[in-house]
Write a protein that holds these residues in place. Sequence first.
Motif, PDB file in Angstrom:
ATOM      1  N   MET A  94       0.819  -1.206   0.000  1.00 22.70           N
ATOM      2  CA  MET A  94       0.000   0.000   0.000  1.00 22.70           C
ATOM      3  C   MET A  94       0.854   1.258   0.000  1.00 22.70           C
ATOM      4  N   ASN A  95       1.986   1.217   0.704  1.00 25.90           N
ATOM      5  CA  ASN A  95       2.857   2.386   0.748  1.00 25.90           C
ATOM      6  C   ASN A  95       3.547   2.649  -0.573  1.00 25.90           C
ATOM      7  N   ARG A  96       3.538   1.660  -1.482  1.00 27.72           N
ATOM      8  CA  ARG A  96       4.191   1.825  -2.770  1.00 27.72           C
ATOM      9  C   ARG A  96       3.298   2.466  -3.823  1.00 27.72           C
ATOM     10  N   LEU A  97       2.075   2.802  -3.462  1.00 28.28           N
ATOM     11  CA  LEU A  97       1.181   3.437  -4.414  1.00 28.28           C
ATOM     12  C   LEU A  97       1.759   4.773  -4.853  1.00 28.28           C
ATOM     13  N   ALA A  98       1.752   5.011  -6.160  1.00 25.79           N
ATOM     14  CA  ALA A  98       2.357   6.225  -6.704  1.00 25.79           C
ATOM     15  C   ALA A  98       1.466   7.427  -6.441  1.00 25.79           C
ATOM     16  N   ASN A  99       2.071   8.533  -6.012  1.00 23.93           N
ATOM     17  CA  ASN A  99       1.341   9.778  -5.853  1.00 23.93           C
ATOM     18  C   ASN A  99       1.649  10.706  -7.007  1.00 23.93           C
ATOM     19  N   GLU A 100       1.100  11.890  -6.931  1.00 21.25           N
ATOM     20  CA  GLU A 100       1.220  12.814  -8.049  1.00 21.25           C
ATOM     21  C   GLU A 100       2.667  13.247  -8.273  1.00 21.25           C
ATOM     22  N   SER A 101       3.437  13.415  -7.207  1.00 21.43           N
ATOM     23  CA  SER A 101       4.824  13.856  -7.378  1.00 21.43           C
ATOM     24  C   SER A 101       5.673  12.807  -8.087  1.00 21.43           C
ATOM     25  N   GLU A 102       5.370  11.531  -7.870  1.00 15.32           N
ATOM     26  CA  GLU A 102       6.126  10.474  -8.540  1.00 15.32           C
ATOM     27  C   GLU A 102       5.757  10.352 -10.013  1.00 15.32           C
ATOM     28  N   MET A 103       4.593  10.883 -10.412  1.00 19.70           N
ATOM     29  CA  MET A 103       4.139  10.790 -11.794  1.00 19.70           C
ATOM     30  C   MET A 103       4.553  11.981 -12.643  1.00 19.70           C
ATOM     31  N   LYS A 104       5.301  12.915 -12.080  1.00 18.70           N
ATOM     32  CA  LYS A 104       5.595  14.145 -12.816  1.00 18.70           C
ATOM     33  C   LYS A 104       6.484  13.895 -14.024  1.00 18.70           C
ATOM     34  N   TRP A 105       7.270  12.795 -14.014  1.00 16.68           N
ATOM     35  CA  TRP A 105       8.154  12.518 -15.142  1.00 16.68           C
ATOM     36  C   TRP A 105       7.479  11.708 -16.238  1.00 16.68           C
ATOM     37  N   MET A 106       6.278  11.216 -15.988  1.00 15.41           N
ATOM     38  CA  MET A 106       5.623  10.356 -16.971  1.00 15.41           C
ATOM     39  C   MET A 106       5.355  11.069 -18.295  1.00 15.41           C
ATOM     40  N   PRO A 107       4.820  12.298 -18.314  1.00 12.93           N
ATOM     41  CA  PRO A 107       4.607  12.966 -19.615  1.00 12.93           C
ATOM     42  C   PRO A 107       5.895  13.141 -20.405  1.00 12.93           C
ATOM     43  N   LEU A 108       6.984  13.495 -19.726  1.00 13.60           N
ATOM     44  CA  LEU A 108       8.251  13.664 -20.426  1.00 13.60           C
ATOM     45  C   LEU A 108       8.745  12.338 -20.999  1.00 13.60           C
ATOM     46  N   LEU A 109       8.676  11.276 -20.199  1.00 11.52           N
ATOM     47  CA  LEU A 109       9.142   9.976 -20.671  1.00 11.52           C
ATOM     48  C   LEU A 109       8.321   9.484 -21.854  1.00 11.52           C
ATOM     49  N   TYR A 110       7.011   9.659 -21.771  1.00 13.94           N
ATOM     50  CA  TYR A 110       6.201   9.205 -22.900  1.00 13.94           C
ATOM     51  C   TYR A 110       6.404  10.092 -24.122  1.00 13.94           C
ATOM     52  N   GLY A 111       6.667  11.383 -23.906  1.00 14.66           N
ATOM     53  CA  GLY A 111       6.981  12.249 -25.035  1.00 14.66           C
ATOM     54  C   GLY A 111       8.237  11.810 -25.755  1.00 14.66           C
ATOM     55  N   VAL A 112       9.261  11.430 -24.981  1.00 14.25           N
ATOM     56  CA  VAL A 112      10.485  10.909 -25.593  1.00 14.25           C
ATOM     57  C   VAL A 112      10.200   9.602 -26.320  1.00 14.25           C
TER      58      VAL A 112
END
Length: 338
Positions: A94-112
Motif C-alpha cells: 500500500m505504501n508503494r502506491l504512486a502519488n502525483e509527485s512520482e508521476m511528474k516525469w511520466m509525460p516527459l518519458l512518454y513524449g520521448v
Amino acid sequence: MSVTPSSFAADARSYTFRSGQKKGQDSILVLYVQQFELHKDRRLRFAQFARNLTAVGTTRRSAAARGPLSQRTRGEKGSQNLIPKKEKRKGGEMNRLANESEMKWMPLLYGVTAGLSTLVVVFMLVWTFHFRGGFAWQDFPAIQFNWHPVLMVVSLIVLYGHGILVYRLLRNEPKKKLKLLHAIMMITALLLASVGLKAVFDSHNLAEPPIDNLYTLHSWVGLAAVICFALQWLFGFVAFLFPGVRHSLRSSYMPLHVFGGLMIFGLATTAALMGLLEKAIFSRVSYAPLTAEGILINSTGIAIASLSLLIVYIATRWQYKRQPLPEDELLLADQLAE
C-alpha cells in the motif's frame, strides 16, 4: 405498522410452513424468499467490502500523519515487530502506491517514447525509399522484401511497445476500455507482422534462383517472437476477455502474461537489430569508410535499442503502474459475489 423486508421474509416463511394445501402459492413464496436471501447475502458482502476499503484508507491516512519511520518513537518501532510478516507485506504494497509527485516525469518519458517511435519510422521509410527502391509486391520479389523490415519494426517494436504502455499512459481510464484497446493494438500488430513474414517468404521463394528460408539466427529469433506473440494474444484473450473465467485464474495468469509480453518485446528488438545488420551485410553496404546508408542503418539500430529500453523502463517502474479505480473495485466485488 411498517413492514420491513426481514419481517416480510419471516412472515413468508411461516406462511409457507402453515399452508400445506396451496402448493402453487407456496412454491412462488419459497422462490421469492430464496431470491431475497440471495440479494441480501450480496448486499452484506458488498457492505463488508466497503468497510474493508474504509479501514485501508484510515490506515493509510494515519500512517501518513505519523510521518517517516525515522521520526517515530522507539515504542512505535518496537510495535512493528508485533505485526505478522504477512500484514507487513500488505502494508508495504500500500505504501508503494504512486502519488502525483512520482508521476511528474511520466509525460516527459512518454513524449520521448513517442519522439523515438516517430524517428524510427522515418528512418525506416527513408532507408526504404532512398536506398532500397521503395515498395512492390510479387511482380518484383527483390523490392517486395522491403515490406518485411518496415512492417516488422512498425508492428513488433512501435505498435507493440505502445500497446504495452496503454495501462501506464491511460491509467485513469476504466479497465474494461483499456483491455479492449490493448487487445486491438496487439492484434493489429500481429496482423502487420504476418504480412511482413509473407513478404520475406515471397521474396525468397519467387526469386530467380530461389533463396533458402530460415537458415540465419535472425530468422529463427524473429519467427520465435511472432509465434510466441500469437500464443500470447490467444491466451490473453481467453484469460482476460473471454466471459466466465474465474478471477482467481486471471490473477494467477497475470504475472506470466506480463513476463511473456516483455520477453516477446525483447526477442523482437533483438531480431530487428540482427536483421538490420544482416541486410546491410547481404546488400554489401560499405561500412569502411562509412557511407550515408551505413550511417542511417546504424542510427536506426540505436534508435530502436533506445526506444525498447525506454519502454521496458516505463513498464517495469512500479510508480507508473495503474492502480485500481473505484469502479474497478465495485466490478470485482460484483464478480466475487456472483
